[in-house]
Design an enzyme around this catalytic site. Sequence first.
Site: not given
Length: 403
Positions: A83, A213, A305, A309, A400
């Site tokens: 991804h 998101y 979350p 990570k 990220y």
Amino acid sequence: MTDRQSVPAAPETADVVILGAGPAGLVLGNLLHAAGVDCVVLERATRTQVQTRSRAGFLAANTVRILDRHGLAERLHRHGREHGVCEFRSEDGRFRLDYGALGRGERHTVYPQHALVTDLLAQYLDAGGRVRFGTEALAVHGADGPRPSVTVREADGRPGSWRAGYVAGCDGRHGAARRSLPPSTVRRHHHDHGVSWLGLLAEAPPSLDAVGYAVHDRGFAGHMARTPEVTRYYLQCERGSSPDTWSEDRIWDELALRLRAREYGPLRQGRIVHRAVVDLESDVLEPLRHGALFLAGDAAALISPAAAKGANLAVLEAELLARALIDDLRHGDAEGLARYSAQCLAHIWRAQDFSQWMVQLLHAAPGPAGGSAFHDSLRRSRLASLRASRSWQDWFAEHYVGL
Ligand code: APR
């Protein structure tokens, strides 16, 4: 309680006793066993429970490299899917970020965590590793003395104990390792982000070809593909909400509203097969060592979350601890153990910082309207900068995916 159950078994021994068969404990167990270190994993759940727990499966490139280095990524490569794109949707429109082509050009691998744990367990057992399922660690004793021990409740309810050279606390935030640290020796940094998420697993194909998101004045919504047939969604909810008060209709209506399905396309619906409410919190202990007791994974530090990570930090810490224990036990070099806590905490705080930034980017600030109006303007400005600025995008991509 029969007589037999009241009689404690004689102490068993191992050079390293690992508490917990999650990502941290199982990576550590595999690496130690492969190096010829005598270790055992004590896990209170059954093997089936450990292998079927639904958890995030969003692996950073560094995590895949670590697993690859130790021959633990064969099935991950076969079944995992890369991804590299996320899509932000807000009142100011939507934009996609091809983070896999930004920063260091790294991408995530999506691979359900229960599959990773199943693989790690199988490889550890196939190699002859020792695991005791149904064995609950009750406390770690004498960690700052010459022979630490662990008292346990055996699967048959009998009391038991283990003598160890070292104890690795990989038993999560509420495990025995954390409870056994003398309060006077640790500093606890707990932060409540003031936000709660209803985590959902839907038997439905993904609705986006990206991590989604959605920032909305009704609250955050997230979309993350797990497999071609299963998708994870998140809905920001009131603190203290019960998952059972959300009907499937209400869930899909709310997801469609916040993900702006009317503008950007309908969601592919399906049965909700798992739901749980999680409060977004951070909870870091310092230091991560107390004598012969070392913490790794959630036992060391809980992270929200928001940037996925947790499991990635757990794997990284497990490799650092494995190297340090092997250097000490096989080569008499204790330098790695001395550096372990500081090394992990540097990674933990960098991850906590980025995770906090993500929480503020994705949520209208909790609290009085005045505060939230100021924070909301900050949030919109950050999103606009991330949309427009290449340097912001490179920074985002590095943090990220990176660790
Ligand atoms: N005795 C024995 N085992 C225990 C005890 C105990 N007292 N308490 C907890 N455990 C076991 C749990 O059953 C679990 O299998 O410890 C294991 C801890 O595993 P995780 O919670 O997965 O923690 P960790 O390995 O640190 O992984 C951290 O992975 O679970 C994901 O995203 C999640 O951030 C988290 C990351």
